[in-house]
Design a protein around this motif. Structure first.
Motif, mmCIF file in Angstrom:
data_model
loop_
_atom_site.group_PDB
_atom_site.id
_atom_site.type_symbol
_atom_site.label_atom_id
_atom_site.label_comp_id
_atom_site.label_asym_id
_atom_site.label_seq_id
_atom_site.Cartn_x
_atom_site.Cartn_y
_atom_site.Cartn_z
ATOM 1 N N GLY A 85 0.710 -1.258 0.005
ATOM 2 C CA GLY A 85 0.005 -0.060 -0.042
ATOM 3 C C GLY A 85 0.722 1.368 -0.015
ATOM 4 O O GLY A 85 2.198 1.312 -0.029
ATOM 5 N N PRO A 86 0.181 2.507 -0.043
ATOM 6 C CA PRO A 86 0.933 3.599 0.120
ATOM 7 C C PRO A 86 1.733 3.907 1.080
ATOM 8 O O PRO A 86 1.127 3.680 2.189
ATOM 9 C CB PRO A 86 -0.268 4.569 -0.151
ATOM 10 N N HIS A 87 2.845 4.655 1.021
ATOM 11 C CA HIS A 87 3.748 5.104 2.068
ATOM 12 C C HIS A 87 3.579 6.440 2.327
ATOM 13 O O HIS A 87 4.110 7.402 2.145
ATOM 14 C CB HIS A 87 5.400 4.709 1.927
ATOM 15 N N ALA A 88 2.341 6.435 3.069
ATOM 16 C CA ALA A 88 1.669 7.747 3.309
ATOM 17 C C ALA A 88 1.409 8.072 4.962
ATOM 18 O O ALA A 88 1.058 7.106 5.475
ATOM 19 C CB ALA A 88 0.565 8.164 2.220
ATOM 20 N N PRO A 89 1.365 9.176 5.412
ATOM 21 C CA PRO A 89 0.794 9.448 6.755
ATOM 22 C C PRO A 89 -0.644 9.102 6.657
ATOM 23 O O PRO A 89 -1.385 9.116 5.686
ATOM 24 C CB PRO A 89 0.981 10.925 6.829
ATOM 25 N N ALA A 90 -0.899 8.392 7.984
ATOM 26 C CA ALA A 90 -2.262 7.948 8.189
ATOM 27 C C ALA A 90 -3.389 8.918 7.885
ATOM 28 O O ALA A 90 -4.355 8.474 7.249
ATOM 29 C CB ALA A 90 -2.325 7.485 9.705
ATOM 30 N N ASP A 91 -3.392 10.362 8.188
ATOM 31 C CA ASP A 91 -4.169 11.292 7.955
ATOM 32 C C ASP A 91 -4.395 11.656 6.377
ATOM 33 O O ASP A 91 -5.201 12.285 6.115
ATOM 34 C CB ASP A 91 -4.012 12.495 8.499
ATOM 35 N N GLU A 92 -3.526 10.947 5.532
ATOM 36 C CA GLU A 92 -3.415 11.306 4.230
ATOM 37 C C GLU A 92 -4.164 10.048 3.366
ATOM 38 O O GLU A 92 -4.401 10.051 2.208
ATOM 39 C CB GLU A 92 -2.300 11.513 3.260
ATOM 40 N N LEU A 93 -4.494 8.830 4.110
ATOM 41 C CA LEU A 93 -4.958 7.535 3.408
ATOM 42 C C LEU A 93 -6.368 7.939 3.169
ATOM 43 O O LEU A 93 -7.088 8.491 3.866
ATOM 44 C CB LEU A 93 -4.810 6.344 4.294
#
Length: 231
Positions: A85-93
């Protein structure tokens, strides 16, 4: 001869699992989404390639039909295909991100298992190994001493929790087939930019162990290379 079908077998854990099972005497079918990479992996291994995209119902059924026409049965199914999955901050998922992860990691297992069950039921010792992760373990992700507690990845970890639960529920619902979940552990693969401390061979220990169980082997277990995993 034991006939084994492995999804996502063109590289990394899937490829090493295929190599080891071929060495153990299995007739391995390399399943992969990309035809060129899949065929190249199969050629290098001395195996047969069958294209399968676990997110596509028609592709999954076509793969099962291909195996039915050529091998006629499957003794071992290894549901290995997965994405981090995306390596993104949780608040951007987003919900779309979640659907994409679950479509491969969870729904893919449901699609492939359903399509291949008729072939597994022709085997005298049908076995399914679902590749999960210790990062889906509530116990390990809450243990400050465990590697699994160091990486907040809401979508990947929750999808792997679902994989483990799917496995135990399939084991209860379909006692004629052995279903087990294998945790590779923190292994150096593309998933972590090869930062894991285990080799890919070590990462396949539990998968190979569960893929080679006999008729008296376990079902409904969640194991890594050291034994049963708390979850």
């Amino acid at each position: 001869m034991t006939t084994t079908f492995i999804t996502g077998a063109n590289k990394s854990l899937g490829y090493e699992t295929a190599r080891r099972l071929i060495a153990a005497g299995h007739d391995v079918i390399v399943g992969a989404r990309d035809p060129q990479r899949g065929q190249a992996a199969a050629d290098a291994l001395g195996a047969r390639f069958v294209r399968i995209d676990v997110t596509d119902e028609a592709s999954v059924q076509a793969a099962a039909d291909d195996v039915a026409a050529h091998e006629g049965t499957v003794d071992v199914l290894v549901n290995n295909a997965g994405v981090p999955g995306p390596h993104a901050p949780a608040d951007e998922l987003t919900a779309a991100d979640a659907l994409a992860v679950y479509d491969v990691n969870v729904f893919g297992i449901v699609r492939v298992t359903r399509a291949f069950l008729p072939l597994l039921r022709r085997s005298a010792n049908p076995v399914v190994v679902n590749v999960t992760s210790g990062m889906g373990s509530f116990a390990l992700t809450h243990d400050p001493a465990a590697d699994e507690s160091q990486f907040p990845m809401p979508l990947y970890t929750s999808s792997k929790s679902a994989v483990t639960m799917l496995t135990t529920q399939y084991a209860k619902a379909l006692p004629e087939v052995k279903f087990n979940a294998a945790d590779p552990g923190y292994t150096a693969t593309d998933f972590n930019a090869h930062g894991g401390h285990q080799t890919v061979a070590e990462g396949t220990d539990a998968i190979v162990e569960l893929a080679t169980i006999g008729e008296d082997g376990p079902t409904g277990q969640f194991r890594n290379r050291y034994g049963v995993v708390p979850w």
